[in-house]
Design an enzyme around this catalytic site. Structure first.
Site, PDB file in Angstrom:
ATOM      1  N   HIS A   2      -4.060  17.452 -10.476  1.00 13.08           N
ATOM      2  CA  HIS A   2      -4.564  18.513 -11.363  1.00 13.08           C
ATOM      3  C   HIS A   2      -3.551  18.933 -12.424  1.00 13.08           C
ATOM      4  CE1 HIS A   2      -2.035  21.689  -9.696  1.00 13.08           C
ATOM      5  NE2 HIS A   2      -2.426  21.396  -8.478  1.00 13.08           N
ATOM      6  N   LEU A  18       2.229  19.165 -19.146  1.00 11.17           N
ATOM      7  CA  LEU A  18       3.130  19.599 -20.206  1.00 11.17           C
ATOM      8  C   LEU A  18       4.569  19.283 -19.841  1.00 11.17           C
ATOM      9  CD1 LEU A  18       0.513  21.537 -20.310  1.00 11.17           C
ATOM     10  CD2 LEU A  18       1.943  22.972 -21.756  1.00 11.17           C
ATOM     11  N   HIS A  57      -1.645  28.754  -9.202  1.00  6.74           N
ATOM     12  CA  HIS A  57      -1.390  29.057 -10.616  1.00  6.74           C
ATOM     13  C   HIS A  57      -2.685  28.834 -11.395  1.00  6.74           C
ATOM     14  CE1 HIS A  57       0.154  28.415 -14.662  1.00  6.74           C
ATOM     15  NE2 HIS A  57      -0.069  27.118 -14.605  1.00  6.74           N
ATOM     16  N   TYR A  83       0.533  29.213 -21.582  1.00  6.87           N
ATOM     17  CA  TYR A  83       0.737  27.961 -22.293  1.00  6.87           C
ATOM     18  C   TYR A  83      -0.625  27.349 -22.623  1.00  6.87           C
ATOM     19  CZ  TYR A  83       0.036  25.584 -17.746  1.00  6.87           C
ATOM     20  OH  TYR A  83      -0.459  25.136 -16.546  1.00  6.87           O
ATOM     21  N   VAL A 141       5.942  17.413 -12.518  1.00  6.50           N
ATOM     22  CA  VAL A 141       5.739  16.206 -13.313  1.00  6.50           C
ATOM     23  C   VAL A 141       6.835  16.064 -14.366  1.00  6.50           C
ATOM     24  CG1 VAL A 141       4.202  15.077 -14.972  1.00  6.50           C
ATOM     25  CG2 VAL A 141       3.259  16.133 -12.923  1.00  6.50           C
ATOM     26  N   ASP A 169      36.516  21.143  -5.063  1.00 10.90           N
ATOM     27  CA  ASP A 169      37.955  21.362  -4.931  1.00 10.90           C
ATOM     28  C   ASP A 169      38.182  22.289  -3.750  1.00 10.90           C
ATOM     29  OD1 ASP A 169      36.936  23.629  -6.212  1.00 10.90           O
ATOM     30  OD2 ASP A 169      38.664  23.867  -7.532  1.00 10.90           O
ATOM     31  N   GLU A 213      46.303  36.074  -0.476  1.00 12.49           N
ATOM     32  CA  GLU A 213      44.979  36.205   0.124  1.00 12.49           C
ATOM     33  C   GLU A 213      45.204  36.555   1.592  1.00 12.49           C
ATOM     34  OE1 GLU A 213      42.880  32.561  -0.512  1.00 12.49           O
ATOM     35  OE2 GLU A 213      42.651  32.890  -2.670  1.00 12.49           O
TER      36      GLU A 213
END
Length: 816
Positions: free
Chosen positions: A51, A55, A228, A259, A362, A549, A646
């Site tokens: 479906h 876009l 949607h 859209y 897509v 790192d 630390e």
């Protein structure tokens, strides 16, 4: 289980666009024993592909997503079925009807230039030329991308299915997967209602059914399907006579979450403006049952008229031709969202040979398939995928409630203007350090990362701002989630002493007889030092790319504390650890305070029985000691370029540690400082942030961390590749903006001689230097003093290549 055959047996679950693309990519690389299982009928089995409106807008704030979309466009453009192209390159157009959106489009144009996508900002008149049906008076401008367009997803699936079949793959529809068998921690076969299929590799490309397949394999798939709205008008007189599927650019009206695309003489409209509509993947109907209930397919839910009305009104305002139009058909289509909006890719460590290629739209389908195929065949993808890695989520981010809440919020924010520092609204707070209550009392401004609440500055330090003098004014965008208090905290760190909450940084404990040999082999620097040594080193992949790192503290002959970046670091070490090495994540059970500044020693020395002088406790050294009543592991490290330590302790003693330091520091003017000041200070010193400044796409030498590589070591992962690496053609380059008032934030394109030549990674105002500091990937060989331009909101901001470190190059402030 029989020995692995020369050509691995691969079973792909799902014959949507991702599964078909993956079969094509695998078979093109010689892995031809591929079986694709699909529960629905082919070629339109009823999942999201069936479906999808198709876009494809390539541009994204994510370099990775943009690269995946670019390959998808490239590949689909090259495919056709019966002479019909699998991609209709009509271009894309994003409209701005508010000043805020127009600014956002300028930012998107910057992303496009950074990542190599053609695009330009155009005026309202040009928008009208491209889309004559819009009301030009509403439009302030647009972003036009001529290479975007419409993917014909079902055609692309068919084309790739045919190519893969020619190479030996087989596609079996009407096969519902019911189980995944395993032995000795590896997959062995896939069980369906129509037989069993032996497999050395199984790939879940099941779309919104991904969590269902994952449960069969015992693998968590953090994915939330949502519905949607999509509607199609009746034929429009304004499009009467249209003969092609689409001739105008695909259109976004993001200010109203809409859209548009043409369907010959009709217009298709998608809306994200409605309430989130979560779907339970375990309750989605099988294909035949869905059809029996008058649903077009399992992924097509009934259209909710009550959600549509506001969007339809917005459509008719933008396009007057719709004011007399009617909706011919509509449905609520189901597709997948994750907590961060990115795909979920990679092989499970818990079940070897079980791969995920999930939450893929897509837009990125062929790119994802290529990357996963490379990963399977070659051992690594050719692009950085750390943002998509299935290991990236913390345990606290994997609960069904969290996935549902964050997935739903991702749906709401699809078209929102999102600041790079903007946190999700809920669930918050989720993870807090033991110092959280004290931070609240100091007026901490919290942002969020990895589920952690992280102070960025403290309102208690507001009185310190007056002593700074005038600071450059910021534009509205760079002023968001920022305060001049950050400048005061940076100055307090440079001139006095500050406490930083470093608890969210990942900590691993590595123990056992083989711990030293294992860590030395897995990382690039020399770890064969006496207990008490701390080493900055790199976790490389086999090609020499920087996977992470680390700081590795040797606390005893067979006990190490490793400072890491993400769950992926733990996952990689666990994958390779021999039986005599034990690794555990101790982050949640511990905490850390960074005590930094020229007065740091004045603060901690009276509190400890040990000698914290430079001679007795040198830089990059560690020891277990006490601060007041609190047992701590103290490491003399500094990521802000100042003297300090630390201090680590267990979570139950964290509050006592904070209070002890705070009370002792009152006479010294101690302040609490946040991440905003930290980021400024670390960039002044040129300290890299993995995942931002460097990834596995970069080797250590071009990233400027070659000092952490000991090529004369006996052997380490990536060593062979580094020896054969060609001379670098790009470098991570420090820039200083010429204008003391100018600021950039990251991901902006950098122009050399008027041409886009690279992009900014990290940037922050350097309060000590009085200039914004930006690091950027640029061509190697740019000399110090060379002028470049950084594009910020469409403006070219001049900057100059600088030497690093920019601050205290002789390291006298840290080593004293």
């Amino acid at each position: 289980m029989s020995s692995t055959p020369e050509i691995p047996r691969v079973v792909v679950i799902g014959a949507g666009i991702v599964g078909c693309s993956l079969a094509d990519e695998l078979t093109s690389r010689g892995w031809t024993d591929v079986t694709v299982l699909e529960q629905g009928p082919l070629p339109a089995p009823g999942g999201s592909t069936s479906h999808a409106p198709g876009l494809v807008f390539q541009t994204s704030p994510s370099k990775t997503l943009t690269a995946l979309a670019r390959y998808t466009v490239e590949k689909f453009t090259s495919l056709d079925v019966d002479g019909v192209s699998c991609f209709n390159q009509v271009g894309g157009l994003e409209l701005a009807t508010t000043p805020e959106r127009l600014a956002e489009l300028h930012r998107r144009a910057g992303y496009a230039a950074s990542w190599g996508v053609r695009g330009e900002i155009v005026g309202a008149a040009r928008c009208k030329e491209l889309w004559p049906l819009i009301d030009e008076s509403m439009v302030l401008g647009g972003f036009h991308t001529p290479d975007d367009g419409l993917a014909r997803a079902l055609l692309a699936a068919r084309a790739q299915m045919a190519r893969a079949t020619e190479r030996g793959a087989r596609f079996l529809d009407r096969h519902t997967v019911t189980g995944i068998e395993r032995q000795n921690g590896s997959v062995t076969e896939v069980v369906t209602d129509r037989g069993t299929f032996p497999a050395d590799h199984v790939v879940s490309a099941a779309g919104f059914w991904g969590p269902v397949i994952g449960r069969m394999a015992g693998v968590d798939v953090p994915l939330q399907p949502l519905a949607h709205q999509y509607a199609r008008t009746r034929p429009l007189p304004a499009l009467n006579g249209a003969t092609t599927e689409a001739s105008k650019p695909i259109l976004r009206f993001q200010d109203r979450d809409l859209y548009f695309r043409e369907h010959t003489d009709r217009i298709g409209i998608g809306s994200y403006a409605h309430r989130p509509l979560p779907v339970d993947p375990f309750a989605v109907l099988p294909y035949d049952e869905a059809r029996a209930r008058h649903m077009d397919m399992p992924s097509s839910y009934p259209f909710t008229e009550e959600d549509w009305a506001p969007s339809w009104a917005d459509c008719r305002r933008l396009m007057p031709v719709l004011r007399g139009a009617e909706i011919e058909a509509g449905f609520n289509g189901v597709f997948s969202f994750t907590p961060d909006g990115m795909p979920v890719l990679g092989e499970s460590r818990m079940l070897r040979g079980f791969w995920l290629a999930e939450a893929v739209w897509v837009t990125h389908s062929a790119g994802v398939a290529k990357a996963v195929a490379e990963w399977m065949v070659d051992g690594r993808p050719s692009i950085d995928l750390h943002e998509c890695d299935l290991t990236r989520f913390e345990e606290a981010q994997r609960s069904p409630s969290y996935v549902r809440d964050r997935g739903s919020q991702q749906f709401v924010e699809v078209y929102d203007v999102i600041h790079p520092l903007q946190p999700m609204e809920r669930p918050r707070p989720l993870r807090v350090s033991p110092f959280h209550a004290r931070q609240q009392q100091l007026g901490a401004y919290f942002l969020e990362g990895g589920g952690w609440e992280r102070p960025h500055w403290y309102e208690a330090n507001a009185p310190l701002v007056d002593a700074l003098g005038a600071l450059p004014e910021r534009d509205a965008w760079s002023a968001r989630h920022w305060s001049p208090i950050a400048a005061a905290e940076a100055r307090a760190t440079r001139e006095g002493v500050a406490l930083y909450d470093m608890t969210p940084l990942r900590r691993l404990e590595v123990t056992g007889p083989g711990a030293l040999g294992f860590l030395d082999r897995m990382t690039s620097n020399n770890l064969r030092k006496k207990p008490g040594a701390v080493t900055y080193t790199l976790l490389l992949d086999e090609t020499g790319g920087v996977r992470s790192d680390l700081t590795v503290a040797r606390l005893a002959p067979d006990r190490f504390q490793v400072g890491a970046n993400s769950p992926a670091d733990l996952d990689r070490l666990l994958r390779h650890a021999p039986a005599d090495v034990h690794i555990r994540d101790i982050t949640s059970g511990t905490c850390c305070v960074g005590v930094w500044g020229p007065l740091a020693r004045d603060l901690v020395q009276p509190l400890t029985p040990d000698d914290f002088s430079h001679e007795a406790f040198g830089y990059f050294r560690a020891r277990e000691t006490y601060i007041g009543h609190v047992p701590v592991t103290a490491m003399r490290l500094s990521y802000v370029g100042e003297l300090g330590w630390e201090l680590y302790t267990t979570a139950d003693l964290g509050l006592r540690l904070w209070d002890t330091l705070w009370e002792a520091g009152r006479d010294l003017g101690v302040v609490a400082a946040g991440r905003s000041a930290f980021n400024s200070l670390r960039l002044e010193k040129g300290y890299r942030a993995w995942g931002v400044d460097m990834t596995d796409e970069h080797d250590p030498f071009e990233a400027g961390v070659g000092f952490a590589v000991r090529m004369d070591k006996e052997s380490f992962v990536g060593q062979t590749a580094l020896r054969a690496a060609p001379e670098a053609t790009r470098r991570l380059t420090p820039l200083l903006l010429d204008d003391p008032a100018a600021v950039v934030l990251g991901k902006e394109p950098v122009y050399v001689d008027g041409t886009p030549a690279g992009y900014v990674t990290s940037a922050s105002y350097g309060y000590t230097l009085g200039r914004c500091v930006a690091y950027a990937w640029l061509p190697a060989g740019l000399p110090t003093g060379a002028g470049v331009h950084i594009e910020y909101f469409g403006e070219k901001v001049p900057a100059t290549v600088a030497d690093e470190p920019l601050f205290d190059p002789k390291m006298t402030r840290i080593r004293r």
